[in-house]
Write an enzyme that holds these catalytic residues in place. Structure first.
Site, PDB file in Angstrom:
ATOM      1  CB  THR A  94       8.083  -9.131  15.120  1.00 21.28           C
ATOM      2  OG1 THR A  94       7.269  -9.688  14.077  1.00 21.28           O
ATOM      3  CG2 THR A  94       9.297  -8.459  14.495  1.00 21.28           C
ATOM      4  CB  SER A  97      15.823  -9.856  20.223  1.00 21.70           C
ATOM      5  OG  SER A  97      15.260  -9.212  21.362  1.00 21.70           O
ATOM      6  CB  THR A  98      12.149 -12.176  23.328  1.00 22.66           C
ATOM      7  OG1 THR A  98      12.953 -11.192  23.984  1.00 22.66           O
ATOM      8  CG2 THR A  98      11.847 -13.279  24.319  1.00 22.66           C
ATOM      9  CG  ASP A 138       5.065 -10.291  19.596  1.00 19.74           C
ATOM     10  OD1 ASP A 138       6.308 -10.413  19.532  1.00 19.74           O
ATOM     11  OD2 ASP A 138       4.434  -9.438  18.943  1.00 19.74           O
ATOM     12  N   GLY A 139       6.847 -10.745  22.155  1.00 22.76           N
ATOM     13  CA  GLY A 139       7.553  -9.995  23.178  1.00 22.76           C
ATOM     14  C   GLY A 139       6.929  -8.632  23.404  1.00 22.76           C
ATOM     15  N   GLY A 169       8.981  -1.729  18.855  1.00 20.74           N
ATOM     16  CA  GLY A 169      10.397  -1.440  18.650  1.00 20.74           C
ATOM     17  C   GLY A 169      10.930  -2.029  17.356  1.00 20.74           C
ATOM     18  CD  GLU A 183       4.731  -6.717  17.115  1.00 18.83           C
ATOM     19  OE1 GLU A 183       5.875  -7.209  17.031  1.00 18.83           O
ATOM     20  OE2 GLU A 183       4.498  -5.653  17.716  1.00 18.83           O
TER      21      GLU A 183
END
Length: 228
Positions: free
Chosen positions: A35, A37-38, A88-89, A103, A110
């Protein structure tokens, strides 16, 4: 390069990495997807190989929605078993690939998917690699009725918890963001926070750190493994 361009580059590198795994994989392939933006840029790349992906397990309702819009199946983790890889970021990573995540308020799911995956690949831009975790406020997911109690216990651990107003997680809980921490012993702090009654999970990924960090820099995407 702008930060958006750095994110796009590492998303493409993650796509290439997963595509190679799929080429070498026999049988059904179920991918864990994170999840943020990246991760969203990575999801967009997956449309190119969607017919090679049997299904995905998403760490948030938002990621699940994006995957479904691309025609990529999403299933529950209970139906998936052990995942070959999870991408994942992160909000921060140290040289040991211990992370701060959450964030986007999806830290619990996650963390579950990371635990259920053979390989956890973290994707981030170079600003996320730090000498010590804690500059980014540490998210803690909390049962709503326990918010004040948990906040008091977090103060005792040296943090300054702030209620993330207006945010409800996909699990129906709230988030406390813990400021002013310099985290020298991530595994120890992760365990201590988890022992507070009312905490669902915290955003330290230290007991289960990333296996690989794809780090986007102005000199290209670097592949890092944990120091030591």
């Amino acid at each position: 390069m702008t930060q958006d361009e750095l994110k796009a580059a590492v998303a493409k590198a993650a796509f290439d990495y997963v595509a190679r795994i799929i080429d070498d994989h026999s049988g059904e392939f179920i991918l864990g997807v994170g999840t943020g933006s990246t991760a969203n840029l990575f999801i967009a790349e997956l449309e190119k190989i969607k017919h090679s992906i049997s299904a995905t397990v998403a760490s948030s309702e938002e990621s699940a929605r994006r995957l479904k819009e691309l025609g990529i199946p999403v299933i529950d983790l209970n139906a998936a078993g052990v995942l070959r890889v999870y991408v994942d970021g992160a909000d921060e990573s140290n040289e040991y690939l211990q992370l701060i995540k959450g964030g986007g308020a999806a830290l619990t799911r996650e963390k579950i998917i990371a635990a259920a995956s053979e390989e956890f690949v973290c994707i981030a831009d170079e600003s996320k690699l730090v000498p010590y975790l804690g500059t980014f406020p540490l998210p803690v997911e909390v049962i709503p009725m326990a918010r004040s109690h948990v906040a008091r216990q977090l103060v005792k651990l040296g943090g300054d918890p702030v209620y993330r107003e207006g945010v409800i997680t996909d699990n129906g809980n709230v988030i406390l963001d813990v400021h002013n921490l310099k985290i020298d012993e991530p595994r120890k702090l992760e365990a201590a926070i988890n022992q507070i009654v009312g905490v669902v999970a915290n955003g330290l990924f230290a007991a289960r750190a990333a296996d690989l960090l794809l780090l986007s820099t102005h000199n290209g995407v670097k592949t890092l493994t944990a120091k030591g």
